[in-house]
Design an enzyme around this catalytic site. Structure first.
Site, PDB file in Angstrom:
ATOM      1  N   ASP A  13       2.849   2.388  -2.294  1.00 12.28           N
ATOM      2  CA  ASP A  13       3.538   1.122  -2.047  1.00 12.28           C
ATOM      3  C   ASP A  13       2.457   0.077  -1.794  1.00 12.28           C
ATOM      4  O   ASP A  13       1.579   0.287  -0.927  1.00 12.28           O
ATOM      5  CB  ASP A  13       4.435   1.213  -0.811  1.00 12.28           C
ATOM      6  N   HIS A  68      -0.174   9.175  -3.937  1.00 12.12           N
ATOM      7  CA  HIS A  68       0.313  10.235  -4.826  1.00 12.12           C
ATOM      8  C   HIS A  68      -0.380  10.135  -6.185  1.00 12.12           C
ATOM      9  O   HIS A  68      -0.857   9.077  -6.577  1.00 12.12           O
ATOM     10  CB  HIS A  68       1.825  10.104  -5.027  1.00 12.12           C
ATOM     11  N   SER A  97      -4.858  -0.179   3.378  1.00 13.18           N
ATOM     12  CA  SER A  97      -6.158  -0.318   2.737  1.00 13.18           C
ATOM     13  C   SER A  97      -5.967  -0.633   1.260  1.00 13.18           C
ATOM     14  O   SER A  97      -4.988  -1.268   0.901  1.00 13.18           O
ATOM     15  CB  SER A  97      -7.002   0.938   2.933  1.00 13.18           C
TER      16      SER A  97
END
Length: 273
Positions: free
Chosen positions: A79, A138, A241
């Site tokens: 995200d 992921h 980050s």
């Protein structure tokens, strides 16, 4: 290389975030963070179920998201906000509009000139994860991990104001670089970039990598049969980050643009056959 002051700040914050306070205090800390940052907890457990602030940061989805099983669909690994994306000019990509970084310098000394040149004139995507985002990452496609490199560095903030004023921000910060290969033998890099208060970047398949630690020299780990599937959870940032994807020329056709918010599992590009 000596430890930078930003490392000390990040380590101190990490100690606080990992502390498990008495239940009423921890509930207050967690609820306050959710409210202050505007976290959407609809896909996660309630804030009071997390034993520390770090457990809240690194929360997992209650149920995995559905993504395309088409082998040609390349999904977002996280995200985030797409802070920049596009085509590299030789070895140069945009940190943000008007400010470039050198991909060779980003990848570091453990890759040969030939390995770095793979992505020259290729495609890049910068994913900025804010403190309010889901912090796990992921795999964006079915792939083989060929190498993992840990490069110690600084912990400058990577938010948009910082990207606009500090040249070579990605290159100066601590990072983990993964060299990957797709099922049709195209190569690309996934680069995890640290930030202030994000000392720890977990890499599930390589426990020897210890970020925000006392290591002052980079380290490299090679693999022969490390295969991962699209959607595999391979770690997390402890706070927000940046992830950078650098892809071989003619590997990706992008379906996103700078300034767009994306979600893990969203198709953001097509693999070119």
């Amino acid at each position: 290389m000596e430890k930078h002051i930003t490392s000390a700040i990040s380590q101190a914050f990490g100690k606080f975030a990992n502390e498990e306070f008495a239940t009423p205090i921890q509930n207050f800390i967690n609820s306050s963070y959710v409210s202050l940052m505007g976290l959407d907890m609809s896909e996660f457990h309630a804030p009071q179920t997390y034993s520390s602030l770090n457990a809240l940061f690194t929360r997992k989805l209650r149920e995995d998201r559905v993504f395309s099983l088409d082998s040609d669909d390349f999904i977002s690994p996280c995200d985030s906000l797409i802070s920049e994306c596009g085509v590299l000019e030789s070895e140069y990509a945009l940190q943000i509009k008007g400010m470039r970084y050198n991909s060779d310098e980003l990848l570091g000394e453990h890759f040969s000139s030939e390995e770095k040149a793979i992505v020259h004139d290729g495609t890049f995507i910068n994913f900025y994860l804010s403190p309010r985002d889901y912090h796990r990452y992921h795999m964006p496609t079915n792939l083989k991990v060929l190498r993992a490199v840990h490069i110690p560095g600084k912990f400058y903030p990577v938010n948009i104001p910082s990207l606009k004023k500090r040249v070579n921000l990605f290159v100066e910060n601590e990072r983990v670089v993964l060299l990957c290969e797709t099922q049709n033998q195209k190569r690309f890099y996934i680069v995890l970039v640290s930030a202030l208060n994000v000392g720890v970047m977990q890499v599930a398949f390589e426990p020897r990598i210890k970020t925000d630690a006392d290591a002052l020299q980079s380290s490299s780990y090679s693999y022969e049969n490390l295969y991962c599937n699209k959607g595999d959870d391979f770690g997390c940032f402890e706070m927000g980050s940046t992830i950078v994807v650098l892809a071989q020329k003619d590997m990706l056709e992008l379906d996103v643009k700078a300034g767009e918010n994306v979600k893990y599992a969203q198709t953001i590009a097509k693999l070119v056959i």
